[in-house]
Design an enzyme around this catalytic site. Structure first.
Site, PDB file in Angstrom:
ATOM      1  CB  THR A 133      -0.905   0.049   1.257  1.00  0.00           C
ATOM      2  OG1 THR A 133      -0.094   0.331   2.395  1.00  0.00           O
ATOM      3  CG2 THR A 133      -1.626  -1.267   1.465  1.00  0.00           C
ATOM      4  CB  SER A 160      -0.126   3.956   4.350  1.00  0.00           C
ATOM      5  OG  SER A 160      -0.743   2.686   4.378  1.00  0.00           O
ATOM      6  CB  CYS A 161       1.926  -0.151   5.730  1.00  0.00           C
ATOM      7  SG  CYS A 161       1.135  -1.408   4.709  1.00  0.00           S
ATOM      8  N   GLY A 162       3.790   0.030   2.884  1.00  0.00           N
ATOM      9  CA  GLY A 162       4.767  -0.721   2.121  1.00  0.00           C
ATOM     10  C   GLY A 162       4.372  -2.171   1.970  1.00  0.00           C
ATOM     11  CB  CYS A 174       1.154  -5.761   3.791  1.00  0.00           C
ATOM     12  SG  CYS A 174       1.194  -3.998   4.152  1.00  0.00           S
TER      13      CYS A 174
END
Length: 285
Positions: free
Chosen positions: A113, A115-117, A119
């Site tokens: 994503t 935002s978080c890279g 996953c």
């Protein structure tokens, strides 16, 4: 190609006064990365430098280490399935003859994503990819940087962020020399994508490993960003915000110099302090 920014109508309220106006927003679209025609990863990114993003992602995964290992990267025509039109949201990476194609999609679900890279990686061992260029951990390492040089990097990063000035909604990653000279900067809604674009461009230009460079990022320093720096042979990672505990653990393990909360003349050095030209009288307590 998708545009980096888009215009949207907004209702603006200022001190009780209501008006309508167009606003400039950063674009966010999915990018599917295929390896040899096989789906590998999907990331939400800002369109632009897509080939570099894909190449940089594969560097961090340990698939690529030099331009000679890369045959080509192409957009997949007809990706939308609507009359053969091209969405420019799917790229296919082809490796050079003789370069093994790893079957990494069977081991973990690769989804990213903005935002978080990355996953869904199954375990810590799955992301600890063996680095092609181990960092020099000797106290006598030739890579040295002055704290004053580091202090100047956030302002230089912000000054070079062209799209951020118009949208206020982008992360950035920049590559500097140890003297503070800006070498490259990329922007994206995802900080991990910005780093991949930096690393991918370096790979395409035959510049890996980036063993005499400093990577500066606009947000926090996550485990994934430390991993990407290590896989590109970058010895110093600096961030304006905090690192995670796992990021610090990996930096210590690999010998990376990790600096966080870099704001003005203040900073926290979490690992690899031997690369900083610190005063002999500096407190170690």
């Amino acid at each position: 190609m998708g545009r980096v920014t888009e215009r949207r109508r907004v209702i603006r309220i200022r001190d009780g006064a209501v008006s309508t106006r167009p606003d400039t927003l950063v674009a966010e679209e999915p990018l599917e990365i295929r390896l040899g025609g096989k789906p590998l990863a999907i990331t939400m990114r800002t369109p632009g430098d897509d080939f570099a993003l894909a190449a940089g992602f594969l560097v961090s995964e340990g698939v690529l280490a030099s331009a000679g290992e890369l045959a080509n990267i192409v957009y997949c025509a007809g990706a939308t399935g609507e009359g053969g039109s091209n969405s420019y949201n799917v790229v296919d990476v082809r490796l050079a003859d003789g370069v093994p194609v790893p079957d990494i999609t069977l081991e973990r679900n690769v989804y990213t994503t903005s935002s978080c890279g990355l996953c869904g990686k199954a375990s810590l061992d799955a992301v600890r990819t063996t680095a092609r260029w181990p960092l020099d951990t000797s106290p006598d390492t030739p890579v040295r940087i002055e704290p004053a040089t580091l202090s100047a990097l956030p302002d230089r990063l912000r000054a070079a962020q062209r799209v951020f000035e118009r949208t206020g909604g982008l992360h950035a990653a920049a590559l500097f020399t140890t003297d503070g000279e800006l070498l490259d900067i990329r922007e994206d809604v995802g900080r991990h994508n910005a780093v991949d674009k930096i690393v991918g461009r370096a790979l395409q230009q035959g510049q890996l490993p980036l063993s005499s460079c400093v990577l500066m990022v606009s947000g926090r320093a996550s485990f994934e960003l430390v991993q990407k720096a290590v896989m590109a042979g970058i010895p110093v990672l600096a961030a304006v915000s905090a690192p995670s505990s796992l990021a610090v653990d990996l930096a210590v393990e690999t010998g990376l110099t990790l600096v966080g909360f870099l704001r003005g003349t203040s900073m926290n050095v979490y690992a690899g302090e031997h690369r900083l030209a610190l005063s002999a009288a500096a407190s170690t307590g």
